[in-house]
Design a protein around this motif. Structure first.
Motif, short mmCIF file in Angstrom:
data_model
loop_
_atom_site.label_atom_id
_atom_site.label_comp_id
_atom_site.label_asym_id
_atom_site.label_seq_id
_atom_site.Cartn_x
_atom_site.Cartn_y
_atom_site.Cartn_z
N CYS A 236 108.46 100.42 29.48
CA CYS A 236 109.35 101.27 30.28
C CYS A 236 110.80 100.87 30.01
CB CYS A 236 109.02 101.08 31.76
SG CYS A 236 110.08 102.00 32.85
N LEU A 237 111.53 101.77 29.34
CA LEU A 237 112.92 101.47 29.01
C LEU A 237 113.82 101.62 30.23
CD1 LEU A 237 113.31 103.05 25.47
CD2 LEU A 237 113.06 100.64 26.08
N CYS A 238 113.53 102.59 31.07
CA CYS A 238 114.37 102.82 32.26
C CYS A 238 114.44 101.57 33.12
CB CYS A 238 113.83 103.97 33.10
SG CYS A 238 113.90 105.55 32.29
N ALA B 41 107.62 103.14 35.39
CA ALA B 41 107.42 104.59 35.55
C ALA B 41 107.97 105.15 36.86
CB ALA B 41 105.95 104.95 35.41
N THR B 42 109.00 104.51 37.40
CA THR B 42 109.55 105.03 38.65
C THR B 42 110.83 105.85 38.42
OG1 THR B 42 110.66 102.93 39.03
CG2 THR B 42 108.56 103.24 40.14
N GLN B 43 111.22 105.99 37.15
CA GLN B 43 112.40 106.85 36.91
C GLN B 43 112.02 108.12 36.15
OE1 GLN B 43 116.20 105.26 35.89
NE2 GLN B 43 115.75 103.35 36.93
N CYS B 44 112.15 108.12 34.81
CA CYS B 44 111.88 109.37 34.09
C CYS B 44 110.39 109.68 34.02
CB CYS B 44 112.48 109.33 32.69
SG CYS B 44 111.55 108.32 31.54
N GLY B 45 109.56 108.65 34.09
CA GLY B 45 108.11 108.85 34.09
C GLY B 45 107.49 109.00 32.71
N LYS B 46 108.31 108.94 31.65
CA LYS B 46 107.77 109.14 30.30
C LYS B 46 106.82 108.03 29.88
CE LYS B 46 111.34 111.92 28.15
NZ LYS B 46 112.71 111.74 27.70
N CYS B 47 106.96 106.87 30.49
CA CYS B 47 106.16 105.72 30.09
C CYS B 47 104.83 105.66 30.84
CB CYS B 47 106.94 104.45 30.38
SG CYS B 47 107.41 104.34 32.12
FE1 FES Z 1 109.68 104.24 32.37
FE2 FES Z 1 111.61 106.04 32.16
S1 FES Z 1 110.72 104.84 30.59
S2 FES Z 1 110.54 105.46 33.93
#
Ligand code: FES
Length: 56
Positions: free
Chosen positions: A4-6, A35-41
């Motif tokens: 998760c990069l976010c 996964a608590t921001q953009c959710g892509k991960c």
């Molecule tokens: Fe995990 Fe965006 S990469 S929430």
């Protein structure tokens, strides 16, 4: 490796959370913030959780 990069969460941190007592994806998400921001991960994060839970 970063899952998760976010939130800057690595697969190692996800495993660590499980070894420390998390026993579901939801608990890992609450503990690490994955996964608590953009959710892509979310997909990869769930996979790491599934694999780790399968190993122990
Ligand atoms: Fe995990 Fe965006 S990469 S929430």
């Amino acid at each position: 490796m970063y899952v998760c990069l976010c939130q800057g969460v690595t697969d190692g941190q996800i495993r660590e959370a499980i070894y420390e007592g998390c026993c579901s994806y939801r608990e890992v998400r609450e503990a690490t913030g994955v996964a608590t921001q953009c959710g892509k991960c979310a997909c990869v994060a769930k996979q790491v959780v599934r694999e780790t839970l399968g190993d122990i």
